[in-house]
Motif scaffolding. Structure first.
Motif, PDB file in Angstrom:
ATOM      1  N   CYS A  54      35.460  37.247  38.901  1.00 55.13           N
ATOM      2  CA  CYS A  54      35.022  38.546  39.374  1.00 55.13           C
ATOM      3  C   CYS A  54      34.830  39.473  38.179  1.00 55.13           C
ATOM      4  O   CYS A  54      35.732  39.622  37.354  1.00 55.13           O
ATOM      5  CB  CYS A  54      36.045  39.144  40.337  1.00 55.13           C
ATOM      6  SG  CYS A  54      35.609  40.812  40.866  1.00 55.13           S
TER       7      CYS A  54
ATOM      8  N   ARG B 243      34.522  42.597  38.353  1.00 58.17           N
ATOM      9  CA  ARG B 243      35.109  43.910  38.628  1.00 58.17           C
ATOM     10  C   ARG B 243      36.616  43.924  38.374  1.00 58.17           C
ATOM     11  O   ARG B 243      37.136  44.806  37.713  1.00 58.17           O
ATOM     12  CB  ARG B 243      34.830  44.315  40.069  1.00 58.17           C
ATOM     13  CG  ARG B 243      33.347  44.548  40.337  1.00 58.17           C
ATOM     14  CD  ARG B 243      33.144  45.160  41.697  1.00 58.17           C
ATOM     15  NE  ARG B 243      31.714  45.401  41.955  1.00 58.17           N
ATOM     16  CZ  ARG B 243      31.267  46.108  42.983  1.00 58.17           C
ATOM     17  NH1 ARG B 243      32.113  46.631  43.842  1.00 58.17           N
ATOM     18  NH2 ARG B 243      29.986  46.280  43.152  1.00 58.17           N
ATOM     19  N   CYS B 244      37.337  42.955  38.956  1.00 59.54           N
ATOM     20  CA  CYS B 244      38.797  42.995  38.861  1.00 59.54           C
ATOM     21  C   CYS B 244      39.361  41.834  38.045  1.00 59.54           C
ATOM     22  O   CYS B 244      40.553  41.772  37.792  1.00 59.54           O
ATOM     23  CB  CYS B 244      39.420  43.006  40.257  1.00 59.54           C
ATOM     24  SG  CYS B 244      39.250  41.455  41.152  1.00 59.54           S
TER      25      CYS B 244
ATOM     26  N   CYS C   4      39.064  44.537  46.383  1.00 60.84           N
ATOM     27  CA  CYS C   4      37.867  44.499  45.548  1.00 60.84           C
ATOM     28  C   CYS C   4      36.758  43.762  46.286  1.00 60.84           C
ATOM     29  O   CYS C   4      37.003  42.798  47.010  1.00 60.84           O
ATOM     30  CB  CYS C   4      38.180  43.792  44.233  1.00 60.84           C
ATOM     31  SG  CYS C   4      36.748  43.590  43.170  1.00 60.84           S
TER      32      CYS C   4
ATOM     33  N   HIS D  11      34.578  42.089  44.900  1.00 62.94           N
ATOM     34  CA  HIS D  11      34.356  40.894  44.084  1.00 62.94           C
ATOM     35  C   HIS D  11      32.891  40.656  43.741  1.00 62.94           C
ATOM     36  O   HIS D  11      32.084  40.269  44.572  1.00 62.94           O
ATOM     37  CB  HIS D  11      34.924  39.643  44.767  1.00 62.94           C
ATOM     38  CG  HIS D  11      36.404  39.711  44.956  1.00 62.94           C
ATOM     39  ND1 HIS D  11      37.260  40.184  43.990  1.00 62.94           N
ATOM     40  CD2 HIS D  11      37.186  39.355  45.999  1.00 62.94           C
ATOM     41  CE1 HIS D  11      38.506  40.113  44.434  1.00 62.94           C
ATOM     42  NE2 HIS D  11      38.483  39.632  45.661  1.00 62.94           N
TER      43      HIS D  11
HETATM   44 ZN   LIG Z   1      37.146  41.475  42.332  1.00 60.87          ZN
END
Ligand SMILES: [Zn+2]
Length: 59
Positions: A12, A14-15, A41, A43
């Motif tokens: 991912c 983002r996270c 999230c 994702h």
């Molecule tokens: Zn994520």
């Protein structure tokens, strides 16, 4: 440069969650307990561009 193989790992963007393909469950599972990322999230997987047909927009 020959056959296209489905990805067996995705991350991912983002996270930072990392998942690996589980052949028994036929789904992606978290690679380890400390790579779960954020539960809420959305994702954004690093393989979306070449693996998610829903992302196509030709119109
Ligand atoms: Zn994520």
């Amino acid at each position: 440069m020959s056959a296209i193989e489905p990805p067996t790992e995705r991350t991912c963007e983002r996270c930072g969650r990392v998942e690996e393909w589980d052949e028994d469950q036929q789904t992606f599972v978290a690679a380890s307990d400390d790579s779960l990322g954020q539960p809420h999230c959305l994702h954004e997987w690093d393989i979306n561009g070449q693996y998610n047909p829903l992302q196509e927009s030709e119109s």
